[in-house]
Scaffold this motif. Sequence first.
Motif, PDB file in Angstrom:
ATOM      1  N   PHE A 296      -1.223   5.845   6.277  1.00 30.25           N
ATOM      2  CA  PHE A 296      -2.248   5.036   5.610  1.00 30.25           C
ATOM      3  C   PHE A 296      -3.249   4.537   6.647  1.00 30.25           C
ATOM      4  O   PHE A 296      -2.871   3.814   7.580  1.00 30.25           O
ATOM      5  CB  PHE A 296      -1.591   3.854   4.902  1.00 30.25           C
ATOM      6  N   ASP A 297      -4.498   4.967   6.518  1.00 26.91           N
ATOM      7  CA  ASP A 297      -5.565   4.535   7.419  1.00 26.91           C
ATOM      8  C   ASP A 297      -6.142   3.230   6.878  1.00 26.91           C
ATOM      9  O   ASP A 297      -6.919   3.232   5.925  1.00 26.91           O
ATOM     10  CB  ASP A 297      -6.651   5.608   7.503  1.00 26.91           C
TER      11      ASP A 297
ATOM     12  N   GLU B 206      -7.905   4.989   3.536  1.00 24.29           N
ATOM     13  CA  GLU B 206      -7.630   6.363   3.123  1.00 24.29           C
ATOM     14  C   GLU B 206      -6.167   6.717   3.384  1.00 24.29           C
ATOM     15  O   GLU B 206      -5.543   6.230   4.335  1.00 24.29           O
ATOM     16  CB  GLU B 206      -8.520   7.347   3.898  1.00 24.29           C
ATOM     17  N   ILE B 207      -5.635   7.575   2.528  1.00 28.01           N
ATOM     18  CA  ILE B 207      -4.315   8.153   2.750  1.00 28.01           C
ATOM     19  C   ILE B 207      -4.518   9.485   3.460  1.00 28.01           C
ATOM     20  O   ILE B 207      -5.228  10.353   2.963  1.00 28.01           O
ATOM     21  CB  ILE B 207      -3.564   8.364   1.418  1.00 28.01           C
ATOM     22  N   VAL B 208      -3.912   9.623   4.641  1.00 28.31           N
ATOM     23  CA  VAL B 208      -4.083  10.834   5.449  1.00 28.31           C
ATOM     24  C   VAL B 208      -2.857  11.722   5.242  1.00 28.31           C
ATOM     25  O   VAL B 208      -1.780  11.457   5.784  1.00 28.31           O
ATOM     26  CB  VAL B 208      -4.240  10.491   6.941  1.00 28.31           C
ATOM     27  N   VAL B 209      -3.017  12.777   4.440  1.00 34.21           N
ATOM     28  CA  VAL B 209      -1.919  13.697   4.153  1.00 34.21           C
ATOM     29  C   VAL B 209      -1.853  14.762   5.244  1.00 34.21           C
ATOM     30  O   VAL B 209      -2.836  15.445   5.520  1.00 34.21           O
ATOM     31  CB  VAL B 209      -2.100  14.357   2.777  1.00 34.21           C
TER      32      VAL B 209
ATOM     33  N   VAL C 193      10.480   1.814   8.081  1.00 34.07           N
ATOM     34  CA  VAL C 193       9.565   2.942   8.208  1.00 34.07           C
ATOM     35  C   VAL C 193       9.067   3.058   9.649  1.00 34.07           C
ATOM     36  O   VAL C 193       8.719   2.054  10.279  1.00 34.07           O
ATOM     37  CB  VAL C 193       8.376   2.785   7.240  1.00 34.07           C
ATOM     38  N   ASN C 194       9.051   4.276  10.154  1.00 30.28           N
ATOM     39  CA  ASN C 194       8.587   4.557  11.510  1.00 30.28           C
ATOM     40  C   ASN C 194       7.056   4.561  11.510  1.00 30.28           C
ATOM     41  O   ASN C 194       6.426   5.581  11.266  1.00 30.28           O
ATOM     42  CB  ASN C 194       9.146   5.911  11.977  1.00 30.28           C
ATOM     43  N   TYR C 195       6.473   3.396  11.784  1.00 31.94           N
ATOM     44  CA  TYR C 195       5.012   3.233  11.740  1.00 31.94           C
ATOM     45  C   TYR C 195       4.323   4.291  12.606  1.00 31.94           C
ATOM     46  O   TYR C 195       4.792   4.568  13.715  1.00 31.94           O
ATOM     47  CB  TYR C 195       4.647   1.829  12.241  1.00 31.94           C
ATOM     48  N   PRO C 196       3.225   4.934  12.132  1.00 36.84           N
ATOM     49  CA  PRO C 196       2.476   4.678  10.900  1.00 36.84           C
ATOM     50  C   PRO C 196       2.811   5.629   9.755  1.00 36.84           C
ATOM     51  O   PRO C 196       1.969   5.893   8.896  1.00 36.84           O
ATOM     52  CB  PRO C 196       1.044   4.901  11.365  1.00 36.84           C
ATOM     53  N   GLU C 197       4.013   6.181   9.752  1.00 37.61           N
ATOM     54  CA  GLU C 197       4.389   7.109   8.690  1.00 37.61           C
ATOM     55  C   GLU C 197       4.505   6.396   7.346  1.00 37.61           C
ATOM     56  O   GLU C 197       4.464   5.165   7.273  1.00 37.61           O
ATOM     57  CB  GLU C 197       5.703   7.793   9.055  1.00 37.61           C
ATOM     58  N   THR C 198       4.693   7.181   6.289  1.00 39.35           N
ATOM     59  CA  THR C 198       4.807   6.616   4.939  1.00 39.35           C
ATOM     60  C   THR C 198       6.250   6.373   4.552  1.00 39.35           C
ATOM     61  O   THR C 198       6.538   5.454   3.790  1.00 39.35           O
ATOM     62  CB  THR C 198       4.135   7.552   3.921  1.00 39.35           C
TER      63      THR C 198
ATOM     64  N   PHE D 197       9.941   3.361   1.853  1.00 36.98           N
ATOM     65  CA  PHE D 197       8.599   3.935   1.779  1.00 36.98           C
ATOM     66  C   PHE D 197       7.518   2.860   1.684  1.00 36.98           C
ATOM     67  O   PHE D 197       7.788   1.700   1.348  1.00 36.98           O
ATOM     68  CB  PHE D 197       8.490   4.891   0.576  1.00 36.98           C
ATOM     69  N   ASP D 198       6.297   3.287   2.005  1.00 38.45           N
ATOM     70  CA  ASP D 198       5.119   2.431   1.975  1.00 38.45           C
ATOM     71  C   ASP D 198       4.597   2.400   0.542  1.00 38.45           C
ATOM     72  O   ASP D 198       4.081   3.398   0.035  1.00 38.45           O
ATOM     73  CB  ASP D 198       4.057   2.998   2.929  1.00 38.45           C
ATOM     74  N   HIS D 199       4.724   1.232  -0.104  1.00 39.83           N
ATOM     75  CA  HIS D 199       4.360   1.126  -1.518  1.00 39.83           C
ATOM     76  C   HIS D 199       2.848   1.208  -1.738  1.00 39.83           C
ATOM     77  O   HIS D 199       2.392   1.341  -2.880  1.00 39.83           O
ATOM     78  CB  HIS D 199       4.907  -0.188  -2.092  1.00 39.83           C
ATOM     79  N   ARG D 200       2.063   1.125  -0.660  1.00 37.53           N
ATOM     80  CA  ARG D 200       0.623   1.308  -0.806  1.00 37.53           C
ATOM     81  C   ARG D 200       0.282   2.766  -1.077  1.00 37.53           C
ATOM     82  O   ARG D 200      -0.740   3.067  -1.694  1.00 37.53           O
ATOM     83  CB  ARG D 200      -0.112   0.858   0.465  1.00 37.53           C
ATOM     84  N   VAL D 201       1.140   3.671  -0.605  1.00 38.79           N
ATOM     85  CA  VAL D 201       0.853   5.096  -0.687  1.00 38.79           C
ATOM     86  C   VAL D 201       1.478   5.743  -1.920  1.00 38.79           C
ATOM     87  O   VAL D 201       0.849   6.566  -2.597  1.00 38.79           O
ATOM     88  CB  VAL D 201       1.338   5.817   0.590  1.00 38.79           C
ATOM     89  N   VAL D 202       2.714   5.405  -2.207  1.00 38.30           N
ATOM     90  CA  VAL D 202       3.439   6.022  -3.326  1.00 38.30           C
ATOM     91  C   VAL D 202       4.186   4.957  -4.113  1.00 38.30           C
ATOM     92  O   VAL D 202       4.409   3.838  -3.638  1.00 38.30           O
ATOM     93  CB  VAL D 202       4.432   7.091  -2.832  1.00 38.30           C
ATOM     94  N   ASP D 203       4.591   5.344  -5.330  1.00 34.54           N
ATOM     95  CA  ASP D 203       5.389   4.472  -6.189  1.00 34.54           C
ATOM     96  C   ASP D 203       6.809   5.005  -6.290  1.00 34.54           C
ATOM     97  O   ASP D 203       7.112   6.125  -5.855  1.00 34.54           O
ATOM     98  CB  ASP D 203       4.756   4.386  -7.580  1.00 34.54           C
TER      99      ASP D 203
END
Length: 391
Positions: free
Chosen positions: A240-241, A246-249, A324-329, A360-366
Amino acid sequence: MIEFKFPDLGEGLVEGEVVKWHKREGDFVKEGEDLVDVMTEKATVTLPSPATGRIVKILAKEGGVVKVGQVLCIIEEAAPGAPVEAKAEARPEVRAMPAARRLAKELGLDLSKVVGTGPGGVITVEDVRRAAEAAKREVGVAEAKPAAPAPPAEERPAQPLREERIPVRGVRRAVAEKMKKSKSQIPHAYHVDEVDVTELVKLRERLKAYAGDVRLTYTPFFVKAAVAALKKYPLLNASFDEERGEIVVKKYFNIGVAVDTENGLVVVVIKDADSKSILEVARELQEKSARAREGKLSLDDVRDSTFTITNIGAIGGLWGLAVVNYPETAILATGRIVKRPRVYEGQVVPRDVMYVAVSFDHRVVDGGYVARFTNAFKELLESPDLLVLNL
């Protein structure tokens, strides 16, 4: 005079801890020769000398934390064409793990008198502890035979210490900083499920005979199953940028694997894991894990991970919620495999079962997205023949 500064090593690293100087003040050093080991949050890096000459002053002491751009030492550069002088006296190289060096320094123990039992004779933390205990026993024997009787003590015997203060240094300090950043910036959510790995246990036992000198653990299977599931659910292979919103896939699959070492938790990275076989992943993981425990990882061994797996079951936990291993999701934690009664083909029979937990990062996925990813991961482990088809 040349000021040798701590360079920018990339990966967002801003500081490091000086572990060991290979030279001392007054020594001569050649350009490119190993000069100092610095431990970052990623790995212990050996920095080469930027020039040929004499070390006039060392400004960053062993155990100290240095920032990028900070002067480590000052070198008086040798004149062009001048002969390079030899060291005043030869000093035998003492090979020891960083944690062993720090412990020896705290105990005031001379490492040159410690026998190393690690790989290639490297001194480990246990070697230092044994040497320290032996030194204590020698002192005890000497004290038990005093030249003259000691006067009776009128004071009360000293009470044992009720507290101990341990400086947070090295990998532990780096982990602490990274976990603080991860928990403060990433809104964590969790998903837990169980997997019937009976068929995987059987497959691994059959394949071990063909692995040669490679130790075939369950982790390579987890890596390959995770990659296949990530291809179906790519938002978990992302970051997550925050600045750009932005979400960087990531279109590549660099899987981090947590390794437990004497120096603390280290995440080694299997680059392009989608293009490697289970045996290739196992071999690379074995080699990098060995280097991690010896403190010999390079920055390339630990950088650019896109998704991380931690196998807490290898130590003994049923399940756990990882950070979570920052900055991963996301990060996947696998638990210990245990026998449990399950209904299989109409009968209650003992089956090999393992818990998995995804943080998981709830900003990116549910949660629903993560549940579907976990179902895909489960399917491959419960029917490992499907996993083989992905090779």
